[in-house]
Motif scaffolding. Structure first.
Motif, PDB file in Angstrom:
ATOM      1  N   VAL A 182       0.860  -1.253   0.055  1.00 39.19           N
ATOM      2  CA  VAL A 182      -0.020   0.120  -0.091  1.00 39.19           C
ATOM      3  C   VAL A 182       0.893   1.251  -0.004  1.00 39.19           C
ATOM      4  O   VAL A 182       0.165   2.152  -0.412  1.00 39.19           O
ATOM      5  N   ARG A 183       2.148   1.252   0.462  1.00 40.07           N
ATOM      6  CA  ARG A 183       2.897   2.433   0.567  1.00 40.07           C
ATOM      7  C   ARG A 183       3.508   2.788  -0.922  1.00 40.07           C
ATOM      8  O   ARG A 183       4.050   1.966  -1.470  1.00 40.07           O
ATOM      9  N   SER A 184       3.358   4.136  -1.127  1.00 41.90           N
ATOM     10  CA  SER A 184       3.786   4.552  -2.442  1.00 41.90           C
ATOM     11  C   SER A 184       5.038   4.476  -2.699  1.00 41.90           C
ATOM     12  O   SER A 184       5.902   4.520  -4.046  1.00 41.90           O
ATOM     13  N   ASP A 185       5.885   4.326  -1.763  1.00 41.86           N
ATOM     14  CA  ASP A 185       7.544   4.457  -1.931  1.00 41.86           C
ATOM     15  C   ASP A 185       8.111   3.066  -1.601  1.00 41.86           C
ATOM     16  O   ASP A 185       9.134   2.929  -1.482  1.00 41.86           O
ATOM     17  N   SER A 186       7.154   2.113  -1.686  1.00 37.84           N
ATOM     18  CA  SER A 186       7.594   0.871  -1.720  1.00 37.84           C
ATOM     19  C   SER A 186       7.764   0.279  -3.334  1.00 37.84           C
ATOM     20  O   SER A 186       6.976   0.558  -4.372  1.00 37.84           O
ATOM     21  N   PRO A 187       8.824  -0.621  -3.594  1.00 35.29           N
ATOM     22  CA  PRO A 187       8.893  -1.079  -4.988  1.00 35.29           C
ATOM     23  C   PRO A 187       7.900  -2.112  -5.400  1.00 35.29           C
ATOM     24  O   PRO A 187       7.745  -2.381  -6.686  1.00 35.29           O
ATOM     25  N   PHE A 188       6.913  -2.594  -4.473  1.00 34.44           N
ATOM     26  CA  PHE A 188       6.090  -3.694  -4.825  1.00 34.44           C
ATOM     27  C   PHE A 188       4.599  -2.716  -4.900  1.00 34.44           C
ATOM     28  O   PHE A 188       3.508  -3.448  -5.106  1.00 34.44           O
ATOM     29  N   HIS A 189       4.507  -1.574  -4.749  1.00 34.17           N
ATOM     30  CA  HIS A 189       3.341  -0.890  -4.616  1.00 34.17           C
ATOM     31  C   HIS A 189       2.545  -1.165  -5.956  1.00 34.17           C
ATOM     32  O   HIS A 189       1.337  -1.204  -5.993  1.00 34.17           O
ATOM     33  N   TYR A 190       3.158  -0.965  -7.159  1.00 37.45           N
ATOM     34  CA  TYR A 190       2.479  -1.341  -8.452  1.00 37.45           C
ATOM     35  C   TYR A 190       2.637  -2.474  -9.047  1.00 37.45           C
ATOM     36  O   TYR A 190       2.031  -2.866 -10.109  1.00 37.45           O
ATOM     37  N   ILE A 191       3.155  -3.489  -8.118  1.00 32.57           N
ATOM     38  CA  ILE A 191       3.175  -4.782  -8.883  1.00 32.57           C
ATOM     39  C   ILE A 191       2.459  -5.924  -7.984  1.00 32.57           C
ATOM     40  O   ILE A 191       2.489  -7.128  -8.085  1.00 32.57           O
ATOM     41  N   GLY A 192       2.053  -5.417  -6.692  1.00 29.85           N
ATOM     42  CA  GLY A 192       1.478  -6.340  -5.542  1.00 29.85           C
ATOM     43  C   GLY A 192       0.159  -6.151  -5.765  1.00 29.85           C
ATOM     44  O   GLY A 192      -0.742  -5.552  -6.028  1.00 29.85           O
TER      45      GLY A 192
END
Length: 331
Positions: A182-192
């Motif tokens: 859910v965090r926008s600064d995470s590398p998984f935000h758009y692929i999770g």
């Protein structure tokens, strides 16, 4: 959840108790069932939602099943009336038989796809069918979530990912895995994906991340960090990979770095790196050192047609992890 424009009455209802909870059994018309229920989506701002997005195919499949006629039997939908439905008896000599006066809508806990299929069937046939229901008079939000989780994990399965999400306030790994999506600064935000349903571009499930955390946070002095520190160290580590291999990270089709077997390998290698970057005595974390280890990785061909094409399973992840560690720790 909006109020009803007028109180709705359900006739011929049986009141009883289940494990000390007051509950009601009865039938609704299709129209009434749709008017008297609402769902709490998993991403509700209150943080107390839990329902998956509706799968239209499952609704259509159920509508097709209903077209079989009298042989198309189905189980009652499950509701939480949230103390907004009032029971009154017809006759004091039969105190468990009467009517429900519905002042507001009930939360639909189980039966979202059945009700969606019933709606489709009613539209296609211009007809009404009786919809059986079991409604609890009142469950608080946590009881409702727990019952939903129990029903779906013990019976037909909501999927482990959504179950982890529902437990995020009581389990640190579930919370960290959720934050990684859910965090926008995470590398998984758009692929999770939280619900566990993969779609184009979203191929890493919350359960995948949960397993990654088990691999990467296993060292005792790392495991003793607070959940916020664990989240931060995982974010820094995987963001370093995303920045160092940015093109590869963003292209799932052409590169394998975000395929699960490779992510598991990064996590296994990360456990070794974390052990060197987290002080056992003071639990101090050297983030710069961690990023410098990742930058040592140069000649890595993440191509889907390269040497990692045939790496499979946990054994493949371990082999790759050993190679990554040897490069990152090289002098």
């Amino acid at each position: 959840m909006s109020n009803l424009t007028r109180h709705h009455v359900i006739e011929n209802v049986i009141q009883y108790k289940m494990r000390g909870k007051v509950a009601y059994l009865g039938n609704l018309s299709t129209t009434s069932a749709l008017q008297l229920t609402y769902v709490k989506p998993y991403d509700h701002p209150s943080g107390k939602g839990y329902q998956r997005p509706v799968d239209i195919k499952r609704c259509n499949d159920f509508a097709m099943y209903l077209s079989k006629g009298d042989n198309a039997l189905f189980t009652p939908i499950l509701l939480n009336a949230e103390s907004k439905w009032e029971f009154t008896t017809y006759d004091k000599s039969r105190p468990s038989y009467g009517r429900l006066i519905c002042k507001e809508k009930a939360s639909l806990m189980d039966g979202q796809h059945r009700l969606g299929g019933i709606k489709r069937y009613a539209q296609d046939t211009n007809s009404e069918i009786n919809v059986p229901f079991l409604a609890f008079h009142f469950l608080d939000e946590d009881e409702e979530i727990q019952l939903f989780d129990t029903i779906n994990t013990k019976a037909k399965g909501i999927g482990i990912s959504l179950s982890r999400y529902l437990r995020r306030y009581s389990d640190d790994f579930s919370w960290i895995a959720t934050e990684l999506i859910v965090r926008s600064d995470s590398p998984f935000h758009y692929i999770g994906t939280i619900t566990g349903k993969r779609s184009s571009g979203r191929h890493v499930t919350l359960q995948n991340l949960y397993k990654i955390l088990e691999f990467i946070l296993k060292a005792n002095h790392v495991a003793s960090l607070s959940k916020d520190e664990k989240l931060m160290i995982v974010l820094v580590y995987f963001n370093a990979f995303k920045e160092h291999f940015n093109m590869e990270w963003l292209d799932y089709k052409e590169y394998r770095i975000t395929h699960i077997v490779c992510l598991n390998a990064l996590a296994m290698a990360g456990a070794v790196i974390f052990a060197k970057c987290v002080s056992e005595e003071k639990n101090q974390i050297d983030y710069k050192r961690m990023a410098s280890y990742v930058k040592k990785l140069k000649a890595i061909d993440w191509s889907s047609y390269g040497p990692f094409k045939y790496i499979k399973g946990i054994s493949g992840s371990r082999t790759l992890a050993a190679e990554l560690v040897s490069q990152m720790l090289s002098e």
